[in-house]
Scaffold this motif. Sequence first.
Motif, PDB file in Angstrom:
ATOM      1  N   LYS A 113       2.284  -1.356  -9.796  1.00  9.57           N
ATOM      2  CA  LYS A 113       2.055  -2.254  -8.678  1.00  9.57           C
ATOM      3  C   LYS A 113       3.372  -2.889  -8.239  1.00  9.57           C
ATOM      4  O   LYS A 113       4.154  -3.334  -9.079  1.00  9.57           O
ATOM      5  CB  LYS A 113       1.081  -3.361  -9.081  1.00  9.57           C
ATOM      6  N   ARG A 168       2.279   1.651  -3.337  1.00 11.80           N
ATOM      7  CA  ARG A 168       1.270   2.027  -4.325  1.00 11.80           C
ATOM      8  C   ARG A 168       0.960   3.519  -4.247  1.00 11.80           C
ATOM      9  O   ARG A 168       0.624   4.143  -5.239  1.00 11.80           O
ATOM     10  CB  ARG A 168       0.007   1.196  -4.090  1.00 11.80           C
ATOM     11  N   THR A 225       2.166 -13.708  -3.426  1.00 13.35           N
ATOM     12  CA  THR A 225       0.801 -13.278  -3.708  1.00 13.35           C
ATOM     13  C   THR A 225      -0.200 -14.368  -3.356  1.00 13.35           C
ATOM     14  O   THR A 225      -1.322 -14.088  -2.923  1.00 13.35           O
ATOM     15  CB  THR A 225       0.661 -12.898  -5.192  1.00 13.35           C
ATOM     16  N   ARG A 253      -1.906 -12.047 -14.617  1.00 14.32           N
ATOM     17  CA  ARG A 253      -3.242 -12.092 -15.207  1.00 14.32           C
ATOM     18  C   ARG A 253      -3.237 -13.011 -16.429  1.00 14.32           C
ATOM     19  O   ARG A 253      -2.201 -13.282 -17.040  1.00 14.32           O
ATOM     20  CB  ARG A 253      -3.685 -10.687 -15.619  1.00 14.32           C
ATOM     21  N   ASP A 275       0.832  -1.206   0.000  1.00 13.07           N
ATOM     22  CA  ASP A 275       0.000   0.000   0.000  1.00 13.07           C
ATOM     23  C   ASP A 275       0.862   1.249   0.000  1.00 13.07           C
ATOM     24  O   ASP A 275       0.583   2.225  -0.710  1.00 13.07           O
ATOM     25  CB  ASP A 275      -0.919   0.008   1.227  1.00 13.07           C
ATOM     26  N   CYS A 328     -12.099  -8.408  -4.076  1.00  9.53           N
ATOM     27  CA  CYS A 328     -11.757  -7.300  -4.975  1.00  9.53           C
ATOM     28  C   CYS A 328     -10.366  -6.754  -4.673  1.00  9.53           C
ATOM     29  O   CYS A 328      -9.602  -6.412  -5.582  1.00  9.53           O
ATOM     30  CB  CYS A 328     -12.788  -6.179  -4.858  1.00  9.53           C
ATOM     31  N   GLU A 329     -10.036  -6.663  -3.389  1.00 12.59           N
ATOM     32  CA  GLU A 329      -8.723  -6.160  -2.991  1.00 12.59           C
ATOM     33  C   GLU A 329      -7.618  -7.087  -3.485  1.00 12.59           C
ATOM     34  O   GLU A 329      -6.549  -6.639  -3.891  1.00 12.59           O
ATOM     35  CB  GLU A 329      -8.663  -6.032  -1.466  1.00 12.59           C
ATOM     36  N   HIS A 330      -7.882  -8.379  -3.464  1.00 12.65           N
ATOM     37  CA  HIS A 330      -6.912  -9.342  -3.977  1.00 12.65           C
ATOM     38  C   HIS A 330      -6.599  -9.051  -5.442  1.00 12.65           C
ATOM     39  O   HIS A 330      -5.442  -9.047  -5.856  1.00 12.65           O
ATOM     40  CB  HIS A 330      -7.472 -10.757  -3.824  1.00 12.65           C
ATOM     41  N   GLU A 331      -7.644  -8.806  -6.219  1.00  8.20           N
ATOM     42  CA  GLU A 331      -7.440  -8.520  -7.642  1.00  8.20           C
ATOM     43  C   GLU A 331      -6.675  -7.223  -7.835  1.00  8.20           C
ATOM     44  O   GLU A 331      -5.827  -7.110  -8.729  1.00  8.20           O
ATOM     45  CB  GLU A 331      -8.783  -8.443  -8.360  1.00  8.20           C
ATOM     46  N   SER A 332      -6.930  -6.219  -6.993  1.00 13.45           N
ATOM     47  CA  SER A 332      -6.256  -4.929  -7.154  1.00 13.45           C
ATOM     48  C   SER A 332      -4.770  -5.029  -6.843  1.00 13.45           C
ATOM     49  O   SER A 332      -3.968  -4.253  -7.368  1.00 13.45           O
ATOM     50  CB  SER A 332      -6.913  -3.883  -6.254  1.00 13.45           C
ATOM     51  N   LEU A 333      -4.381  -5.995  -5.982  1.00  9.41           N
ATOM     52  CA  LEU A 333      -2.983  -6.141  -5.601  1.00  9.41           C
ATOM     53  C   LEU A 333      -2.232  -7.151  -6.453  1.00  9.41           C
ATOM     54  O   LEU A 333      -1.003  -7.189  -6.421  1.00  9.41           O
ATOM     55  CB  LEU A 333      -2.889  -6.566  -4.126  1.00  9.41           C
ATOM     56  N   TRP A 391      -9.363 -17.948  -6.911  1.00  9.66           N
ATOM     57  CA  TRP A 391      -9.954 -16.606  -7.007  1.00  9.66           C
ATOM     58  C   TRP A 391     -11.354 -16.669  -7.611  1.00  9.66           C
ATOM     59  O   TRP A 391     -12.254 -15.953  -7.176  1.00  9.66           O
ATOM     60  CB  TRP A 391      -9.058 -15.690  -7.830  1.00  9.66           C
TER      61      TRP A 391
END
Length: 296
Positions: free
Chosen positions: A83, A77, A91, A143, A74, A132-137, A174
């Motif tokens: 990222k 970021r 991760t 991907r 964080d 959602c936070e997992h995807e943002s990090l 996920w």
Amino acid sequence: MASYFMQNLKVNGLDSLSNLETERDERKLCYISLIVLRNLQGSFQPLHPRECPGPLGEGGELSSPLGSMISNMDNARRTSSSKPDIGIVGTNIYTSELWALACNYAASPVGVDAHPPWSPHSDYAMIHFQHCEHESLMPLRFRLHASPFQDHPSAELQAHRDYWGPWLFFQMVWHAVPCLINHPFLLSMRLRNFRRTMPQSFLRNSFEQLTFHSGWVLHFVELISAKGFEVSDSTIGHCVVIVATIYLQHSFVEDQTFNRKAQTGFEKCLRFLWNMGRRWPHIDRQVSCCYCIFEY
């Protein structure tokens, strides 16, 4: 036993973990392995890192190194447009915690005073936020568009199992987490006290989440089967079992088109699980149970 072991193994510097792929301290790696094992068993108890300065929290429970990782990420970021990358293994610690949260949600009894799932104070909403936070990090290189599993030859995938195994774990878990918390049976249990007040918009959104993510799990099942990639992680089998039971329930609807689509998905899941069951006896038992329910 693991907690006692870690209590006597002085592990320092957990707050400075950055990339586990380059970490060489075997004590730290052992500690991380115990954390992931606990999470995969669904016994995650979230603890804030500032409340747990050492590797053990209150009552001798193992605390998680993820808090310090996320805190560092964080901070990075806020000062960078890109990222930070802690590697696929690091991760996936977050992925395992997300899985444990969902498993705890599924196993927890529903109290009469529980918040409705659409409440921002509910455990359902908390897991949705963590998802959602997992995807943002998640670093972009992990991907699907950046790591096209389907474009690599089978021999190359097999030669680099150290990457593709954790990568598949992330992808399957996920997508399986929303399938689990929106599972028709589980959701019906959560909504039984709100039958007269439940918003239809929540039900529609839940069904859309279920359809979208179960479709992705089935997509990866087809990719893995097409490449002949042997999955050695039984957690992935658990993810497919969840989706199989969803398709099984949907196969009894009256709409013939939807019914046939669900039956096809169910059969693909069972073929995949049947192959995994040759290595994992508990998955073989799950497949047998699914067959019995379907035949009944």
